[in-house]
Design a protein around this motif. Structure first.
Motif, short mmCIF file in Angstrom:
data_model
loop_
_atom_site.label_atom_id
_atom_site.label_comp_id
_atom_site.label_asym_id
_atom_site.label_seq_id
_atom_site.Cartn_x
_atom_site.Cartn_y
_atom_site.Cartn_z
N GLY A 5 0.81 -1.20 0.00
CA GLY A 5 0.00 0.00 0.00
C GLY A 5 0.85 1.26 0.00
O GLY A 5 2.08 1.22 0.07
N GLU A 26 -1.11 2.78 -7.51
CA GLU A 26 -1.86 1.77 -6.76
C GLU A 26 -1.81 0.41 -7.47
O GLU A 26 -1.77 -0.63 -6.81
CB GLU A 26 -3.30 2.22 -6.58
N LYS A 31 -3.35 -0.12 -2.71
CA LYS A 31 -4.18 1.06 -2.47
C LYS A 31 -3.50 2.07 -1.53
O LYS A 31 -2.65 1.71 -0.72
CB LYS A 31 -5.52 0.65 -1.85
N ARG A 33 -3.34 3.79 1.64
CA ARG A 33 -3.87 3.41 2.96
C ARG A 33 -3.93 4.60 3.91
O ARG A 33 -4.76 4.62 4.82
CB ARG A 33 -2.99 2.31 3.55
N PHE A 34 -3.06 5.59 3.70
CA PHE A 34 -3.00 6.73 4.62
C PHE A 34 -2.79 8.02 3.84
O PHE A 34 -1.98 8.07 2.91
CB PHE A 34 -1.85 6.57 5.62
N GLU A 57 -10.45 4.18 0.81
CA GLU A 57 -9.91 3.23 1.77
C GLU A 57 -8.81 3.83 2.65
O GLU A 57 -8.25 3.15 3.51
CB GLU A 57 -9.36 2.00 1.03
N ALA A 58 -8.51 5.11 2.45
CA ALA A 58 -7.39 5.73 3.16
C ALA A 58 -7.84 6.37 4.48
O ALA A 58 -8.84 7.10 4.53
CB ALA A 58 -6.75 6.80 2.28
N GLU A 59 -7.10 6.08 5.54
CA GLU A 59 -7.27 6.82 6.79
C GLU A 59 -6.64 8.20 6.62
O GLU A 59 -5.59 8.34 6.01
CB GLU A 59 -6.59 6.09 7.94
N ARG A 84 -13.03 8.24 9.05
CA ARG A 84 -11.63 7.87 8.79
C ARG A 84 -10.65 8.89 9.35
O ARG A 84 -9.48 8.89 8.98
CB ARG A 84 -11.41 7.72 7.28
N TRP A 99 1.59 2.81 10.78
CA TRP A 99 2.74 2.60 9.90
C TRP A 99 3.99 2.20 10.68
O TRP A 99 5.06 2.07 10.12
CB TRP A 99 3.02 3.84 9.05
#
Length: 346
Positions: A5, A26, A31, A33-34, A57-59, A84, A99
């Motif tokens: 990711g 991606e 994807k 992720r953050f 899908e990202a925080e 999120r 992470w």
């Protein structure tokens, strides 16, 4: 990321071109992720919500001290995805972050007289495996030549390449570089010691005689350049520096904020980074803890032997406009007084 990711540092406008490039990354790495919002500055924050909506899908992790004017509103009211959202802790030391040890960070601020209506805050991040320092506004490095993207439509470069409003257009490589360097001066100082500002009447009169109205502003270029204009550019090039507007208006104001800044600079200097990536001007730039510390000491300290503070520094006359504006804000009670430079031997 090592376990798959992507992590995106900073937010930009989610244009079709931007999203297309992200999708290509991606496809190779997984994807996003953050998404990290490492500042409270509106010019960066504006794009965070729209970009986050393109990355479902990202925080979203954001710098502390977020605010809005004229009313303080929750981030979800500003377009951020509520489910999120996460606030970054003040330091990664001892923090349980998703992470892990791939990134470390320290937070400067919020600093400012009233954090609820316009403070400054920035998160410095360190990527150990790349020996890379990630910044937003705190340090910049000025390239001597214009970025390639500006050459796609060189009109702004040609506009600023002229010595005054009545000068003809020049379009050779020297003119393009001259235009870029003058854009840099304008963006850093707004009104520097490199120009003579025209009166309103003279400016509009010259605009009506302009040889280059097709460059925009109906021919209006309300200043002429002095012979020593390039010295203003040379003074801020050739290394890393804290942007003049931060030096003159934001940092080192008030005893508490000055102490916070010095501790932050010291904390970041403990990381063994070798390069710096800012969100403005040049890309990857050689920069280690010594260059980092020196960039701040050049406006915080006044050493007798300035061996530890060598590097780019604005000329005094180029800072006059910002200093005068800062004094007006100080007199109006908007910002805290600027502290005197600290005396030292080296």
């Amino acid at each position: 990321l090592n376990d798959g990711g992507l992590l995106v540092h900073g937010a930009v406008a989610p244009t079709p071109e931007c999203i297309s490039m992200l999708r290509q990354l991606e496809a190779t790495h997984g994807k996003v992720r953050f998404l990290i919002l490492p500042t409270v500055a509106v010019e960066h924050k504006t794009f965070a919500g729209p970009l986050a909506r393109q990355l479902p899908e990202a925080e979203v992790w954001y710098a502390p001290g977020q605010y809005s004017v004229p009313f303080q509103l929750p981030l979800e009211f500003l377009g951020f995805p509520l489910s999120r959202l996460h606030e970054l802790p003040r330091s990664s030391k001892g923090a349980d972050l998703p992470w892990g040890s791939e990134l470390e960070h320290e937070v400067l601020g919020p600093v400012g007289k009233d954090p609820s209506t316009g403070a400054f805050c920035e998160v410095a991040m360190f990527v150990p495996r790349l020996r890379l320092l990630l910044l937003t506004d705190l340090l910049i490095s000025i390239p001597r030549s214009p970025p390639d993207i500006l050459l796609e439509d060189p009109r702004p470069l040609l506009f600023h390449a002229r010595d005054g409003p009545l000068e003809p257009i020049e379009s050779d490589s020297q003119a393009l570089q001259r235009g870029w360097q003058r854009i840099v001066i304008f963006s850093l100082f707004f009104q520097s010691g490199a120009i003579n500002v025209q009166g309103v009447g003279e400016a509009f009169q010259d605009a009506s005689k302009s040889l280059a109205p097709e460059l925009g502003w109906a021919g209006l270029l309300p200043w002429t350049y002095r012979e020593d204009w390039q010295q203003a550019f040379e003074a801020v090039s050739g290394g890393v520096l804290v942007p003049p507007i931060l030096q003159a208006l934001v940092l080192n104001r008030g005893e508490r904020d000055a102490q916070v800044l010095r501790k932050f600079v010291e904390d970041v200097s403990r990381w063994p980074f070798e390069r710096m990536q800012s969100l403005h001007f040049d890309g990857l730039t050689p920069c280690g803890p010594g260059e980092w510390t020196s960039a701040f000491r050049r406006f915080l300290d006044e050493p007798v032997l300035p061996f530890g503070t060598l590097g780019p520094a604005p000329r005094g006359k180029d800072l006059e406009f910002l200093r005068d504006f800062g004094q007006q804000l100080e007199n109006s009670g908007v910002i805290n007084p600027l502290l005197q430079k600290r005396q030292s031997i080296v």
